[in-house]
Design a protein around this motif. Structure first.
Motif, PDB file in Angstrom:
ATOM      1  N   ASP A 100       0.815  -1.211   0.000  1.00  0.00           N
ATOM      2  CA  ASP A 100       0.000   0.000   0.000  1.00  0.00           C
ATOM      3  C   ASP A 100       0.854   1.268   0.000  1.00  0.00           C
ATOM      4  O   ASP A 100       0.455   2.284  -0.568  1.00  0.00           O
ATOM      5  N   PHE A 101       1.990   1.224   0.680  1.00  0.00           N
ATOM      6  CA  PHE A 101       2.892   2.375   0.746  1.00  0.00           C
ATOM      7  C   PHE A 101       4.155   2.057  -0.031  1.00  0.00           C
ATOM      8  O   PHE A 101       4.571   0.899  -0.126  1.00  0.00           O
ATOM      9  N   ARG A 102       4.766   3.097  -0.568  1.00  0.00           N
ATOM     10  CA  ARG A 102       6.082   2.938  -1.192  1.00  0.00           C
ATOM     11  C   ARG A 102       7.108   2.747  -0.076  1.00  0.00           C
ATOM     12  O   ARG A 102       6.812   2.965   1.098  1.00  0.00           O
ATOM     13  N   SER A 103       8.274   2.340  -0.450  1.00  0.00           N
ATOM     14  CA  SER A 103       9.334   2.178   0.533  1.00  0.00           C
ATOM     15  C   SER A 103       9.714   3.567   1.043  1.00  0.00           C
ATOM     16  O   SER A 103      10.031   4.463   0.268  1.00  0.00           O
ATOM     17  N   LEU A 104       9.628   3.735   2.346  1.00  0.00           N
ATOM     18  CA  LEU A 104       9.869   5.042   2.965  1.00  0.00           C
ATOM     19  C   LEU A 104      10.934   4.905   4.040  1.00  0.00           C
ATOM     20  O   LEU A 104      11.011   3.873   4.697  1.00  0.00           O
ATOM     21  N   PRO A 105      11.732   5.943   4.241  1.00  0.00           N
ATOM     22  CA  PRO A 105      12.614   5.916   5.413  1.00  0.00           C
ATOM     23  C   PRO A 105      11.737   5.882   6.670  1.00  0.00           C
ATOM     24  O   PRO A 105      10.942   6.800   6.889  1.00  0.00           O
ATOM     25  N   PRO A 106      11.818   4.835   7.466  1.00  0.00           N
ATOM     26  CA  PRO A 106      10.889   4.659   8.585  1.00  0.00           C
ATOM     27  C   PRO A 106      10.836   5.849   9.548  1.00  0.00           C
ATOM     28  O   PRO A 106       9.757   6.286   9.947  1.00  0.00           O
ATOM     29  N   ARG A 107      11.966   6.369   9.923  1.00  0.00           N
ATOM     30  CA  ARG A 107      11.988   7.484  10.883  1.00  0.00           C
ATOM     31  C   ARG A 107      11.311   8.723  10.296  1.00  0.00           C
ATOM     32  O   ARG A 107      10.513   9.385  10.960  1.00  0.00           O
ATOM     33  N   LEU A 108      11.625   9.035   9.039  1.00  0.00           N
ATOM     34  CA  LEU A 108      11.038  10.209   8.408  1.00  0.00           C
ATOM     35  C   LEU A 108       9.525  10.053   8.244  1.00  0.00           C
ATOM     36  O   LEU A 108       8.756  10.979   8.526  1.00  0.00           O
ATOM     37  N   ALA A 109       9.073   8.884   7.822  1.00  0.00           N
ATOM     38  CA  ALA A 109       7.633   8.647   7.658  1.00  0.00           C
ATOM     39  C   ALA A 109       6.916   8.756   9.000  1.00  0.00           C
ATOM     40  O   ALA A 109       5.817   9.330   9.077  1.00  0.00           O
ATOM     41  N   THR A 110       7.509   8.244  10.054  1.00  0.00           N
ATOM     42  CA  THR A 110       6.915   8.328  11.387  1.00  0.00           C
ATOM     43  C   THR A 110       6.815   9.774  11.836  1.00  0.00           C
ATOM     44  O   THR A 110       5.775  10.205  12.355  1.00  0.00           O
ATOM     45  N   LEU A 111       7.878  10.533  11.622  1.00  0.00           N
ATOM     46  CA  LEU A 111       7.847  11.947  11.999  1.00  0.00           C
ATOM     47  C   LEU A 111       6.794  12.708  11.190  1.00  0.00           C
ATOM     48  O   LEU A 111       6.128  13.604  11.727  1.00  0.00           O
ATOM     49  N   GLN A 112       6.618  12.360   9.934  1.00  0.00           N
ATOM     50  CA  GLN A 112       5.583  13.008   9.131  1.00  0.00           C
ATOM     51  C   GLN A 112       4.199  12.720   9.713  1.00  0.00           C
ATOM     52  O   GLN A 112       3.368  13.620   9.844  1.00  0.00           O
TER      53      GLN A 112
END
Length: 186
Positions: A100-112
């Motif tokens: 469902d989601f593209r590969s994201l930097p986990p920390r950055l996605a969480t902060l977003q």
């Protein structure tokens, strides 16, 4: 006040506990639900926003003053915040594994995710134009489009979330329920 609370730092610890205790408990329950990660992320979003709406006074102190804590008072707060972030990151990672989601930097996605939610207390009015469910729908819609995998059809997350909530009326999204049952200070 000092009859019940030994110091200003202890008062701050109690405020932190009143915010994170129920929210973290609810977040753990939501993370373990037997449904897809997008629905769980949406439920977590609504639960977080419900806390913000219900406890604006606590949230203001929570967001601004936790850094004033020291030593043994600070560490539990940091641990709770880190656990909540891990739960959010885990759901985002599951959504990426699910396609469902593209590969994201986990920390950055969480902060977003957190930034989208955590600053709501600065402008929201509990008796105003929006409620937690409405804001959660909008916030998660924005995240779905932004985090969405290229070429993936956006799922009807709202229909899936509402169906899940109807099937599980016993699942309270309101961390306030636990907050109300918290022990009174001695």
């Amino acid at each position: 006040l000092y009859y019940y609370i030994r110091s200003k730092e202890n008062l701050l610890v109690e405020i932190q506990a009143r915010v994170m205790g129920p929210l973290l408990s609810r977040a753990r329950q939501i993370a373990e639900l037997d449904t897809d990660p997008l629905v769980r992320l949406r439920l977590l979003s609504e639960s977080l926003l419900t806390t913000i709406f219900r406890r604006l006074d606590h949230i203001w102190v929570y967001e601004h003053d936790y850094r004033s804590l020291t030593g043994e008072c600070l560490q539990p707060v940091l641990d709770q915040r880190a656990e909540f972030e891990r739960l959010v990151a885990g759901l985002i990672a599951e959504a990426a594994e699910h396609g469902d989601f593209r590969s994201l930097p986990p920390r950055l996605a969480t902060l977003q995710f957190l930034n989208l939610h955590n600053h709501t207390y600065q402008w929201v009015k509990p008796d105003g134009r929006w409620d937690p469910a409405q804001l959660s729908r909008e916030y998660c819609g924005t995240l779905l489009r932004g985090f969405g995998a290229p070429g993936a059809a956006l799922p009807d997350m709202e229909a899936r979330t509402e169906a899940f909530k109807r099937a599980r009326p016993d699942l309270p999204l309101d961390p306030e329920a636990e907050w109300r049952s918290a022990p009174v200070l001695d």
